[in-house]
Design an enzyme around this catalytic site. Structure first.
Site, PDB file in Angstrom:
ATOM      1  N   LYS A  45       0.832  -1.211   0.000  1.00 46.82           N
ATOM      2  CA  LYS A  45       0.000   0.000   0.000  1.00 46.82           C
ATOM      3  C   LYS A  45       0.864   1.259   0.000  1.00 46.82           C
ATOM      4  O   LYS A  45       0.572   2.234  -0.699  1.00 46.82           O
ATOM      5  CB  LYS A  45      -0.931  -0.011   1.221  1.00 46.82           C
ATOM      6  CG  LYS A  45      -2.052  -1.039   1.132  1.00 46.82           C
ATOM      7  CD  LYS A  45      -2.758  -1.218   2.473  1.00 46.82           C
ATOM      8  CE  LYS A  45      -3.805  -2.323   2.400  1.00 46.82           C
ATOM      9  NZ  LYS A  45      -4.406  -2.660   3.694  1.00 46.82           N
ATOM     10  N   GLN A  89      -5.400  -1.621   9.944  1.00 44.80           N
ATOM     11  CA  GLN A  89      -5.032  -2.920   9.379  1.00 44.80           C
ATOM     12  C   GLN A  89      -5.503  -4.062  10.274  1.00 44.80           C
ATOM     13  O   GLN A  89      -5.263  -4.061  11.481  1.00 44.80           O
ATOM     14  CB  GLN A  89      -3.507  -3.004   9.199  1.00 44.80           C
ATOM     15  CG  GLN A  89      -3.017  -4.285   8.565  1.00 44.80           C
ATOM     16  CD  GLN A  89      -3.430  -4.410   7.113  1.00 44.80           C
ATOM     17  OE1 GLN A  89      -3.372  -3.468   6.344  1.00 44.80           O
ATOM     18  NE2 GLN A  89      -3.858  -5.603   6.733  1.00 44.80           N
ATOM     19  N   ASP A 112     -11.388   1.882   3.312  1.00 51.28           N
ATOM     20  CA  ASP A 112     -11.587   0.435   3.166  1.00 51.28           C
ATOM     21  C   ASP A 112     -13.029   0.124   2.774  1.00 51.28           C
ATOM     22  O   ASP A 112     -13.320  -0.948   2.248  1.00 51.28           O
ATOM     23  CB  ASP A 112     -11.252  -0.292   4.473  1.00 51.28           C
ATOM     24  CG  ASP A 112      -9.798  -0.738   4.538  1.00 51.28           C
ATOM     25  OD1 ASP A 112      -9.231  -1.064   3.468  1.00 51.28           O
ATOM     26  OD2 ASP A 112      -9.236  -0.772   5.644  1.00 51.28           O
TER      27      ASP A 112
END
Length: 266
Positions: A45, A89, A112
């Site tokens: 990422k 995460q 997300d």
């Protein structure tokens, strides 16, 4: 077009768009684990963000941080107008409630796409739909089968396929084998995300015009393999590796830009 080439072209377009913005889009990644898979995802990422000119900051917290303290850190980012996106995460340590954390992230910064009030679509389903559109996939009235019912892939992908006017069926671990065979044989689009190596194989029948989207990543002695056996007799099958994972990472960048433009507009 192969997914790698598609992603390359999309990134080139993002580089151009971002270079013309007055304020650089930015996001924060919060990590409360030392999971090897998470470390690899985060590295990817950050690499993607750097490639296209997006600012990204990794905030890594000790494993024993309290849930209350993590929620305070999330609130700080929620209230920081200089930051346009936030990722927490997964997985989190057992003493921290994942659902509570997902709901704590502001829907405006939830790149997300996990928050129920977020207008942003989850990365993997969004990436799949965008890619299929680039391949001129015909959705209207077509039979789509989603194998797997997770909240991250299966259910939101089924929802997006419905929005494209597909006839959508979700198959799962309790679906009878004979029913599964019947639905798959009649499917125009098959997406599989169950984490079972080469579950889709030559024992099933497929339409020669069908598309198979393989979300599975299974580590074997022979390397990474998908949930579908390679080379099935269909018109299009996404590869593993080098397939849906790249689409997911691309979607994260697109979602950040969507959150950025919402923030600027507001």
């Amino acid at each position: 077009m192969e997914i790698k080439e598609y992603v390359k072209q999309q990134k080139e377009a993002l580089i151009k768009e971002i270079s013309e913005l007055k304020v650089t889009p930015s996001f924060v990644i919060m990590q409360v684990n030392d999971d090897p898979a998470s470390n690899a995802y985060i590295k990817g990422k950050i690499k993607d963000a750097n490639e296209v000119g997006i600012q990204v900051e990794l905030k890594k917290f000790p494993i024993d941080i309290s849930e209350a303290d993590l929620l305070k850190e999330i609130e700080k980012v929620n209230n920081d107008s200089r930051i346009h996106g936030l990722i927490v995460q997964m997985p989190l340590p057992k003493h921290i409630n994942e659902e509570k954390v997902k709901l704590a992230v502001s829907p405006k910064k939830d790149i997300d796409g996990f928050h129920p009030l977020s207008s942003i679509n989850p990365c993997t389903p969004k990436g799949i739909i965008d890619y299929l559109k680039s391949e001129h996939t015909d959705f209207v009235g077509k039979n789509a089968v989603v194998i797997g019912r997770s909240n991250i892939v299966g259910k939101p992908l089924a929802h997006l396929l419905l929005k494209e006017n597909c006839n959508v069926t979700i198959l799962h671990s309790k679906t009878k084998r004979e029913d599964m065979e019947r639905y798959i044989a009649n499917a125009d689009i098959i997406a599989i995300a169950i984490g079972r190596c080469e579950f889709l194989d030559d024992s099933f029948s497929y339409k020669p015009t069908a598309t198979i989207v393989d979300v599975g990543i299974n580590r074997t002695e022979e390397g990474l393999k998908g949930d579908a056996k390679r080379g099935l007799p269909v018109a299009l099958q996404t590869p593993v590796p080098g397939g849906v994972g790249l689409l997911t990472r691309l979607s994260l960048l697109k979602n950040l830009l969507e959150a950025y433009h919402h923030e600027i507009k507001d």
